[in-house]
Design an enzyme around this catalytic site. Structure first.
Site, short mmCIF file in Angstrom:
data_model
loop_
_atom_site.label_atom_id
_atom_site.label_comp_id
_atom_site.label_asym_id
_atom_site.label_seq_id
_atom_site.Cartn_x
_atom_site.Cartn_y
_atom_site.Cartn_z
CE1 TYR A 22 -12.40 -8.40 -13.36
CE2 TYR A 22 -13.77 -8.06 -15.30
CZ TYR A 22 -13.63 -8.14 -13.93
OH TYR A 22 -14.73 -7.94 -13.12
CB CYS A 23 -8.37 -13.23 -13.79
SG CYS A 23 -6.72 -13.29 -14.48
NE ARG A 24 -7.59 -15.03 -7.63
CZ ARG A 24 -7.46 -16.33 -7.40
NH1 ARG A 24 -6.39 -16.98 -7.83
NH2 ARG A 24 -8.42 -16.98 -6.72
#
Length: 225
Positions: free
Chosen positions: A178-180
């Site tokens: 996952y990221c932002r």
């Protein structure tokens, strides 16, 4: 001129919020601030805008009560004014755009779906897998964002360092990256790179801000003394 009634007064105030959201640069700044506090200088570097333009956009967001400030020494730090509410608002805007705007769907198809045709993991599904110890969660955001908050037990390997740090990841456990947020390309690129190297990898349906806004548990690194 007659005084506006209560409904009109409320609609006028809501319109100010809508106007503050009506610029792509301001939406991008809100995404950065959803990761944690930032100074104008940091936001200027991240967005590629000049200091003056960044400051101007932040003042518009502040007048709409979407962001707030805190002074630390010589620096003024910005943060979301109500993380869950602002993140939920942006998520609702995204859903409307994906439903109604052909350009949004074209970009999703041409980039996100073309790069990753597998269905993303939902927050609820990931929470169950985490509790059962069935997955390794990979946070591919920059280290300073990870330090301000991340999913429980997540490992932080920024996307730019992934190729050099593959040995830190287990080869026999599914990896959820996952990221932002839902439109952040780091997770998509990380999953593609991991699959190409034989790892079993999928991505979370959105990112850390949405996970936190939904009320799921988060962790943060203790500040250095």
């Amino acid at each position: 001129m007659s005084t506006p009634g209560p409904k009109q007064a409320i609609f006028e105030s809501l319109a100010e919020v809508a106007q503050a959201l009506g610029h792509s640069n301001r939406l991008e700044l809100l995404e950065y601030l959803a990761q944690g506090q930032r100074s104008v200088e940091e936001l200027s570097t991240l967005s590629g805008m000049t200091f003056a333009n960044t400051s101007r956009h932040l003042q518009i967001l502040r007048r709409a009560r979407l962001v707030e400030t805190e002074r630390r020494g010589k620096h003024v730090l910005y943060s979301l004014a109500g993380d869950a509410e602002v993140v939920t608002l942006i998520s609702a805007l995204s859903r409307v755009g994906e439903r109604n705007l052909a350009e949004v769907n074209r970009v999703l198809d041409d980039y996100f779906h073309a790069r990753d045709s597998m269905e993303a993991v939902t927050r609820e599904d990931l929470a169950e897998r985490l509790e059962a110890g069935l997955v390794t969660v990979l946070d591919v955001r920059p280290e300073e964002e990870f330090a301000q908050g991340h999913l429980p037990g997540a490992r932080n390997i920024p996307y730019a360092e992934l190729d050099q740090r593959l040995s830190e990841l287990p080869e026999d456990t599914e990896i959820v990256a996952y990221c932002r947020g839902p439109y952040c390309v780091f997770a998509v690129e990380a999953v593609a790179a991991l699959r190409a190297r034989g790892f079993k990898a999928v991505r979370l349906e959105d990112g850390f801000p949405e996970w936190k806004a939904a009320g799921f548990a988060v962790e943060a690194q203790a500040a250095a003394c």
